[in-house]
Design a protein around this motif. Structure first.
Motif, PDB file in Angstrom:
ATOM      1  N   ASP A 175      50.980  53.346  37.916  1.00 47.36           N
ATOM      2  CA  ASP A 175      49.816  54.144  37.353  1.00 47.36           C
ATOM      3  C   ASP A 175      50.110  54.075  35.824  1.00 47.36           C
ATOM      4  OD1 ASP A 175      48.650  54.590  39.441  1.00 47.36           O
ATOM      5  OD2 ASP A 175      49.227  56.653  39.496  1.00 47.36           O
ATOM      6  N   LEU A 176      51.411  54.318  35.313  1.00 46.14           N
ATOM      7  CA  LEU A 176      51.639  54.260  33.776  1.00 46.14           C
ATOM      8  C   LEU A 176      51.492  53.039  33.351  1.00 46.14           C
ATOM      9  CD1 LEU A 176      54.896  56.591  33.738  1.00 46.14           C
ATOM     10  CD2 LEU A 176      52.684  57.215  32.683  1.00 46.14           C
ATOM     11  N   ILE A 177      52.253  51.945  34.080  1.00 46.84           N
ATOM     12  CA  ILE A 177      51.943  50.452  33.519  1.00 46.84           C
ATOM     13  C   ILE A 177      50.402  49.917  33.544  1.00 46.84           C
ATOM     14  CG2 ILE A 177      52.457  48.032  34.034  1.00 46.84           C
ATOM     15  CD1 ILE A 177      55.377  48.980  35.441  1.00 46.84           C
ATOM     16  N   GLU A 178      49.722  50.465  34.506  1.00 48.53           N
ATOM     17  CA  GLU A 178      48.302  49.936  34.452  1.00 48.53           C
ATOM     18  C   GLU A 178      47.731  50.568  33.223  1.00 48.53           C
ATOM     19  OE1 GLU A 178      44.433  50.233  37.549  1.00 48.53           O
ATOM     20  OE2 GLU A 178      46.045  51.506  37.770  1.00 48.53           O
ATOM     21  N   GLN A 179      47.908  51.872  33.056  1.00 48.70           N
ATOM     22  CA  GLN A 179      46.978  52.728  32.058  1.00 48.70           C
ATOM     23  C   GLN A 179      47.366  51.955  30.745  1.00 48.70           C
ATOM     24  OE1 GLN A 179      44.541  55.038  32.484  1.00 48.70           O
ATOM     25  NE2 GLN A 179      44.124  54.363  30.412  1.00 48.70           N
ATOM     26  N   GLU A 180      48.659  51.816  30.461  1.00 51.45           N
ATOM     27  CA  GLU A 180      49.354  51.020  29.404  1.00 51.45           C
ATOM     28  C   GLU A 180      48.350  49.842  28.835  1.00 51.45           C
ATOM     29  OE1 GLU A 180      53.234  50.057  26.668  1.00 51.45           O
ATOM     30  OE2 GLU A 180      53.351  50.829  28.730  1.00 51.45           O
ATOM     31  N   TYR A 181      48.489  48.882  29.828  1.00 50.43           N
ATOM     32  CA  TYR A 181      48.060  47.729  29.612  1.00 50.43           C
ATOM     33  C   TYR A 181      46.705  47.456  29.574  1.00 50.43           C
ATOM     34  CZ  TYR A 181      48.905  42.527  29.311  1.00 50.43           C
ATOM     35  OH  TYR A 181      49.223  41.300  28.731  1.00 50.43           O
ATOM     36  N   ARG A 182      46.059  48.070  30.553  1.00 56.03           N
ATOM     37  CA  ARG A 182      44.410  48.189  30.308  1.00 56.03           C
ATOM     38  C   ARG A 182      43.982  48.733  29.052  1.00 56.03           C
ATOM     39  NH1 ARG A 182      41.075  47.679  34.536  1.00 56.03           N
ATOM     40  NH2 ARG A 182      41.545  47.883  36.881  1.00 56.03           N
ATOM     41  N   ASP A 183      44.641  49.856  28.444  1.00 54.93           N
ATOM     42  CA  ASP A 183      44.440  50.187  27.230  1.00 54.93           C
ATOM     43  C   ASP A 183      44.632  49.042  26.175  1.00 54.93           C
ATOM     44  OD1 ASP A 183      43.558  52.578  28.240  1.00 54.93           O
ATOM     45  OD2 ASP A 183      45.509  53.832  27.493  1.00 54.93           O
ATOM     46  N   TYR A 184      45.718  48.409  26.219  1.00 55.94           N
ATOM     47  CA  TYR A 184      45.936  47.377  25.220  1.00 55.94           C
ATOM     48  C   TYR A 184      44.868  46.019  25.352  1.00 55.94           C
ATOM     49  CZ  TYR A 184      48.069  43.406  23.134  1.00 55.94           C
ATOM     50  OH  TYR A 184      48.334  42.207  22.250  1.00 55.94           O
ATOM     51  N   GLY A 189      39.484  43.379  23.266  1.00 58.40           N
ATOM     52  CA  GLY A 189      38.410  42.789  24.105  1.00 58.40           C
ATOM     53  C   GLY A 189      38.374  42.009  25.452  1.00 58.40           C
ATOM     54  N   VAL A 190      39.493  42.494  25.950  1.00 54.35           N
ATOM     55  CA  VAL A 190      39.729  41.560  27.297  1.00 54.35           C
ATOM     56  C   VAL A 190      39.504  42.880  28.458  1.00 54.35           C
ATOM     57  CG1 VAL A 190      41.306  40.604  28.812  1.00 54.35           C
ATOM     58  CG2 VAL A 190      41.107  39.828  26.508  1.00 54.35           C
ATOM     59  N   THR A 191      38.815  42.731  29.410  1.00 55.63           N
ATOM     60  CA  THR A 191      39.036  43.894  30.573  1.00 55.63           C
ATOM     61  C   THR A 191      39.501  43.095  31.787  1.00 55.63           C
ATOM     62  OG1 THR A 191      36.759  44.731  29.391  1.00 55.63           O
ATOM     63  CG2 THR A 191      37.212  45.340  31.865  1.00 55.63           C
ATOM     64  N   PRO A 192      40.666  43.741  31.919  1.00 56.60           N
ATOM     65  CA  PRO A 192      41.252  43.162  33.348  1.00 56.60           C
ATOM     66  C   PRO A 192      40.241  43.768  34.629  1.00 56.60           C
ATOM     67  CG  PRO A 192      42.510  44.970  32.473  1.00 56.60           C
ATOM     68  CD  PRO A 192      41.267  44.757  31.449  1.00 56.60           C
ATOM     69  N   THR A 193      39.888  42.884  35.319  1.00 52.39           N
ATOM     70  CA  THR A 193      39.091  43.081  36.538  1.00 52.39           C
ATOM     71  C   THR A 193      39.952  44.125  37.384  1.00 52.39           C
ATOM     72  OG1 THR A 193      38.072  41.044  36.255  1.00 52.39           O
ATOM     73  CG2 THR A 193      37.214  42.085  38.128  1.00 52.39           C
ATOM     74  N   PHE A 194      41.167  43.383  37.681  1.00 51.03           N
ATOM     75  CA  PHE A 194      42.108  44.074  38.961  1.00 51.03           C
ATOM     76  C   PHE A 194      43.614  44.439  38.193  1.00 51.03           C
ATOM     77  CE2 PHE A 194      39.060  41.295  40.763  1.00 51.03           C
ATOM     78  CZ  PHE A 194      38.398  42.215  41.797  1.00 51.03           C
ATOM     79  N   VAL A 195      44.175  45.544  38.528  1.00 51.70           N
ATOM     80  CA  VAL A 195      45.411  45.377  38.343  1.00 51.70           C
ATOM     81  C   VAL A 195      46.067  45.895  39.615  1.00 51.70           C
ATOM     82  CG1 VAL A 195      47.333  46.653  37.031  1.00 51.70           C
ATOM     83  CG2 VAL A 195      45.186  46.451  35.927  1.00 51.70           C
TER      84      VAL A 195
END
Length: 639
Positions: A175-184, A189-195
């Motif tokens: 969860d920590l990695i997902e949140q950090e990288y999604r925010d970045y 301007g890039v929205t990851p569709t899936f983590v």
């Protein structure tokens, strides 16, 4: 596999059995070195049955002979050097299939030294799978790779958090990695569709759901990839056909090249840019034709063809062919976001060679607007760009270039810079703040003959006591152009000169009332003023023009209209000085966002390189500046 090879395979499949045609998606796999890209792909190939017969067994037997543990990555790493070093050096392109579609998987190197290869692979892709090591978390290279995907226009991104088995499949760490990288990614301007949490070594969430992570309810890697959409067909885009070469066969001149986007047919009227010549397609020539088969009447994106024209016009390698209704931009200056890979830094003022399609031309780095730190997206200023840095720069050419904005036409909106003989950087094109100059340099009048006057310039100068000419005042808003122009007009009139001021506000009330403040209309505004002021000069008068005229190319056109009678006067003052004066309150409005594309704040100003006279109003009192201008006029215009 090359795009041409892919096209042949797809075409063969359609011709043999049209019902067997399936979508093809190109996926680039990127990530930090040792985060497990090759392992993940190897496992995915095995678990989906995409491996050639005997491949798995042969690699396993090889490991036994060498006495080394079997690695799934060996299924991908074909080079001996890669096995020895444990890193992927070159991009590997291989076929992969699921029940839904076919794929070309591009395994790009993640090591910092091989970023050029990674960019090459990503530039060919429709989507990306980005790998992060669950134990190491988000690294600088992870951010850099994400930024490069953004730079190359890839918007479909899935993130695989690999090696979950090494952290005991802990949800909190994921969860920590997902949140950090999604925010970045979201911030650029890039929205990851899936983590997706995965273990490539164990096969968790690659093809099948795993019992090791019951808390994860999303799709597997394969299901995520299957949900991505193929890129829009390049055939449906406006025609872009770079001229590769011109060949002479018997009486024919065949213009050869590869159609990058769009389609063309016999009878189409084509525009060649930047020469702006036009002609119609007389025939389409293919290199391999079946004897007795009718000649083709159409060519489409991805095909290498030759064409003949209905009239003999001179065109050369590097021209960009389009239809008249959707031509490319023509300009000698543009903004670029560039990733620099040169062994020597990119330096402001240095000359390089640009490669746009089939065109190579000399260009100069006019300015380095900012250096972008890909780790935190902060901007810094510098006079040079170091290796592996991303920068926003302005590039100026010595000739007109035909190009497109990257957001509108990705293939013709990309370029590379060559330093000496090496490709040293690549980037994408933006025209923000700059005008498409096509209409400014295209003459549409026909059957026009210039009227010859019965009065010579010398006779007018003798009658007036001075020569005619143009004093072109340029500088930022608030620099003092209008103040100096009006004061100079009064002084010269009192001395007997025939003189008149053309001011920006006054001209826009009449002659240019139909023009807006877009880059294109601002350029047209200056073009008209340049032509009118040249007429004043030919009439024996001194025209004083007071216009910001921020672009050198516009001022160059005004100079060409008046020829030797043109005198560029740079009314110099820095932005801070002009903003402190702000006589019309425009800077305040610009800072508040009420004025778009305001010169010096949100739009560029290109200082004169060799003005005939510079008056620095930041340090020179008005009376002294006017006296300096009067002295200049009496020296240059008095007869």
């Amino acid at each position: 596999m090359s795009e041409v090879s892919e096209a042949k395979v797809r075409l063969a499949a359609v011709n043999t059995n049209p019902a067997s045609y399936r979508d093809l998606l190109r996926i680039v796999i990127v990530g930090h070195v040792d985060h497990g890209k090759s392992t993940l792909v190897g496992r995915m190939f095995h678990d989906t049955g995409s491996l050639p017969d005997g491949k798995y067994e042969s690699i396993k037997a090889m490991c036994e002979r060498r006495g080394v543990p079997f690695e799934w990555a060996f299924l991908m790493d074909a080079l001996q050097a890669e096995r020895d070093q444990g890193i992927t050096i070159d991009t590997s392109q291989i076929w992969f299939k699921t029940e839904a579609r076919d794929y070309t998987i591009i395994d790009a190197p993640g090591h910092k030294e091989f970023l050029k290869n990674m960019i090459t692979g990503a530039a060919q892709s429709d989507a990306a799978l980005l790998i992060i090591d669950a134990a190491e978390g988000v690294r600088e290279q992870s951010r850099r790779h994400g930024y490069l995907l953004h730079l190359l226009g890839i918007r479909q991104v899935a993130v695989a958090v690999n090696k979950m088995d090494l952290i005991n499949y802990e949800k909190d760490q994921f969860d920590l990695i997902e949140q950090e990288y999604r925010d970045y990614l979201t911030s650029i301007g890039v929205t990851p569709t899936f983590v997706i949490p995965v273990s490539a070594r164990q096969g968790d969430n690659i093809v099948n759901q795993t019992g090791a992570m019951p808390w994860y309810k999303g799709p597997t890697i394969v299901k995520a990839l299957d949900s991505f959409l193929p890129a829009a067909s390049p055939v449906d885009r406006p025609l872009r056909f770079p001229v590769q070469d011109v060949y002479k066969f018997d009486h024919r001149r065949i213009i050869a090249g590869r159609i990058e986007e769009g389609r063309l047919a016999v009878g189409d009227e084509l525009v060649f840019s930047p020469s702006n010549k036009t002609a119609r397609v007389k025939s389409i020539e293919y290199w391999s034709t079946v004897p007795g088969k009718q000649a083709p009447t159409e060519g489409v994106a991805g095909e290498s063809i030759g064409i003949t024209l209905d009239e003999q016009i001179f065109v050369e390698r590097g021209e960009l062919v389009s239809h008249a209704e959707n031509p490319p931009i023509e300009t000698d200056v543009f903004r670029a976001r560039i990733f620099w890979l040169g062994h020597e830094p990119l330096v402001k003022g240095k000359s390089y060679r640009i490669k746009l399609g089939t065109l190579e031309a000399p260009v100069t780095v006019q300015s380095i607007e900012s250096i972008v730190d890909t780790s935190d997206l902060s901007n810094s200023s510098s006079h040079q760009v170091e290796r592996n840095q991303v920068a926003e720069i302005v590039i100026r050419a010595r000739r007109m270039l035909a190009l497109d904005e990257f957001t509108k036409a990705p293939k013709s909106g990309r370029f590379v810079l060559i330093d000496k003989y090496d490709i040293a950087g690549g980037g994408i094109i933006s025209m923000e703040g700059y005008a498409d100059q096509r209409d400014l340099i295209t003459s549409r009048s026909t059957n026009i003959t210039r009227v010859e006057h019965g009065i010579t310039n010398e006779a007018r100068a003798f009658r007036n006591g001075h020569k005619g000419g143009v004093l072109w005042f340029t500088g930022l808003s608030g620099a003092g152009k209008s103040t100096l122009a009006v004061a100079l007009e009064k002084k010269l009139f009192e001395k007997g000169y025939n003189v008149f001021v053309l001011d920006g506000d006054n001209v826009r009330h009449g002659l240019n009332a139909n023009l807006s403040f877009s880059p294109e209309d601002r350029a047209e505004n200056i073009r008209r003023v340049g032509e009118v002021s040249a007429l004043f000069a030919r009439a024996g008068m001194i025209a004083i023009t007071s216009f910001i005229s921020p672009y050198r190319s516009d001022r160059d056109r005004a100079r060409a209209a008046a020829e030797a009678d043109f005198h560029e006067i740079y009314v110099k003052a820095d932005v801070a000085t002009c903003e402190a004066r702000d006589p019309k309150g425009l800077y305040k409005k610009a800072r508040a966002g009420e004025i778009k594309d305001f010169t010096g704040i949100s739009a560029p100003y290109e200082e004169p390189e060799s003005a005939e006279l510079t008056v620095d109003t930041a340090i020179t009192p008005i009376d002294e500046a006017v006296e300096k201008l009067v002295n200049y006029v009496e020296m240059k215009f008095k007869v």
